[in-house]
Design a protein around this motif. Sequence first.
Motif, PDB file in Angstrom:
ATOM      1  N   GLY A 240      -4.496  32.734  95.219  1.00 36.50           N
ATOM      2  CA  GLY A 240      -6.292  32.539  94.769  1.00 36.50           C
ATOM      3  C   GLY A 240      -6.672  31.337  95.207  1.00 36.50           C
ATOM      4  O   GLY A 240      -6.670  31.915  96.825  1.00 36.50           O
TER       5      GLY A 240
ATOM      6  N   ARG B 198      -2.619  33.328  82.894  1.00 36.32           N
ATOM      7  CA  ARG B 198      -3.637  32.708  82.558  1.00 36.32           C
ATOM      8  C   ARG B 198      -3.564  31.703  82.318  1.00 36.32           C
ATOM      9  O   ARG B 198      -3.389  31.724  80.578  1.00 36.32           O
ATOM     10  CB  ARG B 198      -4.760  33.227  83.189  1.00 36.32           C
ATOM     11  CG  ARG B 198      -5.752  33.979  82.264  1.00 36.32           C
ATOM     12  CD  ARG B 198      -6.854  34.466  83.058  1.00 36.32           C
ATOM     13  NE  ARG B 198      -7.538  35.060  81.254  1.00 36.32           N
ATOM     14  CZ  ARG B 198      -8.959  35.405  81.745  1.00 36.32           C
ATOM     15  NH1 ARG B 198      -8.784  36.099  83.031  1.00 36.32           N
ATOM     16  NH2 ARG B 198      -9.645  36.139  81.113  1.00 36.32           N
TER      17      ARG B 198
ATOM     18  N   ARG C 272      -2.190  29.076  77.372  1.00 29.23           N
ATOM     19  CA  ARG C 272      -1.799  30.327  78.377  1.00 29.23           C
ATOM     20  C   ARG C 272      -1.481  31.326  77.493  1.00 29.23           C
ATOM     21  O   ARG C 272      -1.769  31.686  76.758  1.00 29.23           O
ATOM     22  CB  ARG C 272      -0.372  30.212  78.578  1.00 29.23           C
ATOM     23  CG  ARG C 272      -0.033  30.882  79.988  1.00 29.23           C
ATOM     24  CD  ARG C 272       1.055  30.207  81.183  1.00 29.23           C
ATOM     25  NE  ARG C 272       1.051  28.924  80.981  1.00 29.23           N
ATOM     26  CZ  ARG C 272       2.162  28.450  82.065  1.00 29.23           C
ATOM     27  NH1 ARG C 272       3.829  29.511  82.292  1.00 29.23           N
ATOM     28  NH2 ARG C 272       2.307  26.759  82.321  1.00 29.23           N
TER      29      ARG C 272
ATOM     30  N   GLN D  33     -11.749  31.851  85.695  1.00 23.78           N
ATOM     31  CA  GLN D  33     -11.739  30.771  86.138  1.00 23.78           C
ATOM     32  C   GLN D  33     -10.417  30.519  85.227  1.00 23.78           C
ATOM     33  O   GLN D  33     -10.701  29.965  84.433  1.00 23.78           O
ATOM     34  CB  GLN D  33     -13.081  29.997  86.300  1.00 23.78           C
ATOM     35  CG  GLN D  33     -11.686  28.642  87.456  1.00 23.78           C
ATOM     36  CD  GLN D  33     -13.438  27.941  87.141  1.00 23.78           C
ATOM     37  OE1 GLN D  33     -14.242  28.204  88.065  1.00 23.78           O
ATOM     38  NE2 GLN D  33     -13.514  25.949  87.666  1.00 23.78           N
TER      39      GLN D  33
ATOM     40  N   VAL E 127      -5.892  29.082  86.209  1.00 24.94           N
ATOM     41  CA  VAL E 127      -5.165  28.675  86.919  1.00 24.94           C
ATOM     42  C   VAL E 127      -3.692  30.261  86.428  1.00 24.94           C
ATOM     43  O   VAL E 127      -3.722  30.382  85.975  1.00 24.94           O
ATOM     44  CB  VAL E 127      -3.390  27.770  87.017  1.00 24.94           C
ATOM     45  CG1 VAL E 127      -2.266  27.792  87.145  1.00 24.94           C
ATOM     46  CG2 VAL E 127      -4.264  26.464  86.851  1.00 24.94           C
ATOM     47  N   TYR E 128      -3.011  31.070  87.137  1.00 23.30           N
ATOM     48  CA  TYR E 128      -2.408  32.509  87.343  1.00 23.30           C
ATOM     49  C   TYR E 128      -0.819  32.291  87.387  1.00 23.30           C
ATOM     50  O   TYR E 128      -0.641  31.439  88.221  1.00 23.30           O
ATOM     51  CB  TYR E 128      -2.953  33.595  87.609  1.00 23.30           C
ATOM     52  CG  TYR E 128      -4.522  33.565  87.315  1.00 23.30           C
ATOM     53  CD1 TYR E 128      -5.788  33.082  87.476  1.00 23.30           C
ATOM     54  CD2 TYR E 128      -4.529  35.194  86.424  1.00 23.30           C
ATOM     55  CE1 TYR E 128      -6.952  33.561  86.685  1.00 23.30           C
ATOM     56  CE2 TYR E 128      -5.771  35.298  86.717  1.00 23.30           C
ATOM     57  CZ  TYR E 128      -7.163  34.434  86.422  1.00 23.30           C
ATOM     58  OH  TYR E 128      -8.608  35.291  85.473  1.00 23.30           O
ATOM     59  N   TYR E 129      -0.049  32.881  86.513  1.00 21.76           N
ATOM     60  CA  TYR E 129       1.543  32.309  86.596  1.00 21.76           C
ATOM     61  C   TYR E 129       1.924  33.728  86.613  1.00 21.76           C
ATOM     62  O   TYR E 129       1.350  34.436  86.095  1.00 21.76           O
ATOM     63  CB  TYR E 129       1.577  31.592  85.535  1.00 21.76           C
ATOM     64  CG  TYR E 129       0.904  29.860  85.381  1.00 21.76           C
ATOM     65  CD1 TYR E 129       0.160  30.076  84.759  1.00 21.76           C
ATOM     66  CD2 TYR E 129       1.346  29.463  85.888  1.00 21.76           C
ATOM     67  CE1 TYR E 129      -0.234  28.838  84.417  1.00 21.76           C
ATOM     68  CE2 TYR E 129       1.081  28.131  86.312  1.00 21.76           C
ATOM     69  CZ  TYR E 129       0.075  27.832  85.486  1.00 21.76           C
ATOM     70  OH  TYR E 129      -0.460  26.787  85.452  1.00 21.76           O
TER      71      TYR E 129
ATOM     72  N   GLN F  50       4.969  29.660  90.343  1.00 18.96           N
ATOM     73  CA  GLN F  50       3.840  28.634  90.265  1.00 18.96           C
ATOM     74  C   GLN F  50       2.350  28.971  89.862  1.00 18.96           C
ATOM     75  O   GLN F  50       3.076  30.336  89.877  1.00 18.96           O
ATOM     76  CB  GLN F  50       4.030  27.411  91.518  1.00 18.96           C
ATOM     77  CG  GLN F  50       3.438  28.054  92.668  1.00 18.96           C
ATOM     78  CD  GLN F  50       3.876  29.141  93.109  1.00 18.96           C
ATOM     79  OE1 GLN F  50       4.012  30.159  92.884  1.00 18.96           O
ATOM     80  NE2 GLN F  50       2.921  30.189  94.873  1.00 18.96           N
ATOM     81  N   GLY F  51       1.610  28.014  89.742  1.00 17.44           N
ATOM     82  CA  GLY F  51       0.305  29.175  89.616  1.00 17.44           C
ATOM     83  C   GLY F  51       0.149  28.949  91.274  1.00 17.44           C
ATOM     84  O   GLY F  51      -0.261  27.849  91.518  1.00 17.44           O
ATOM     85  N   THR F  52      -1.649  29.860  90.356  1.00 17.20           N
ATOM     86  CA  THR F  52      -2.126  29.683  91.560  1.00 17.20           C
ATOM     87  C   THR F  52      -3.696  29.686  90.929  1.00 17.20           C
ATOM     88  O   THR F  52      -4.336  30.056  89.993  1.00 17.20           O
ATOM     89  CB  THR F  52      -1.725  30.925  92.713  1.00 17.20           C
ATOM     90  OG1 THR F  52      -2.547  31.169  93.868  1.00 17.20           O
ATOM     91  CG2 THR F  52      -1.932  32.189  92.192  1.00 17.20           C
ATOM     92  N   LEU F  53      -4.429  28.930  91.877  1.00 14.30           N
ATOM     93  CA  LEU F  53      -5.823  28.967  91.084  1.00 14.30           C
ATOM     94  C   LEU F  53      -6.549  29.903  90.952  1.00 14.30           C
ATOM     95  O   LEU F  53      -7.121  30.075  92.364  1.00 14.30           O
ATOM     96  CB  LEU F  53      -5.974  27.092  91.267  1.00 14.30           C
ATOM     97  CG  LEU F  53      -7.373  27.080  90.812  1.00 14.30           C
ATOM     98  CD1 LEU F  53      -7.599  26.715  88.800  1.00 14.30           C
ATOM     99  CD2 LEU F  53      -7.831  25.384  91.009  1.00 14.30           C
TER     100      LEU F  53
ATOM    101  N   THR G 134     -10.885  30.714  91.566  1.00 16.62           N
ATOM    102  CA  THR G 134     -11.827  29.486  90.216  1.00 16.62           C
ATOM    103  C   THR G 134     -13.112  30.182  90.860  1.00 16.62           C
ATOM    104  O   THR G 134     -13.614  31.378  91.783  1.00 16.62           O
ATOM    105  CB  THR G 134     -12.294  28.087  91.950  1.00 16.62           C
ATOM    106  OG1 THR G 134     -11.124  27.023  91.157  1.00 16.62           O
ATOM    107  CG2 THR G 134     -13.334  27.240  91.199  1.00 16.62           C
TER     108      THR G 134
END
Length: 120
Positions: free
Chosen positions: A8, A37, A44, A89, A91-93, A112-115, A117
Amino acid sequence: VQLQASGGGLVQAGGSLRLSCAASGSFFEIYTMTWYRQAPGKQRELVAAITFGGTTNYQASVKGRFTISRDNAKNTVNLQMNSLKPEDQAVYYCNADARLWSGGKVYNYWGQGTLVTVSS
């Protein structure tokens, strides 16, 4: 099963990012792997999924822009995101179904998520 997502970051609209997720731990096999996401204030949602055999499924809004792929030997799944829009945009899980031993039950796991932007 642990799922570690990465990739991310901040990108301008129209740009690209590649997310990766690696499964680790003790398991028999990883089945469907999925990217979800969640944007602020929203539920989600499924972005893209890929089965062990490579069958893919995409949310309509990302079709033609995002590509999901996986490497079964490495237990990894990637999401290539092109032509990113501000509405991407979130948080992708990473999510995966896994069987811990042959003949056992299939369990579902989250990373865990990855942001991501996207600036306009």
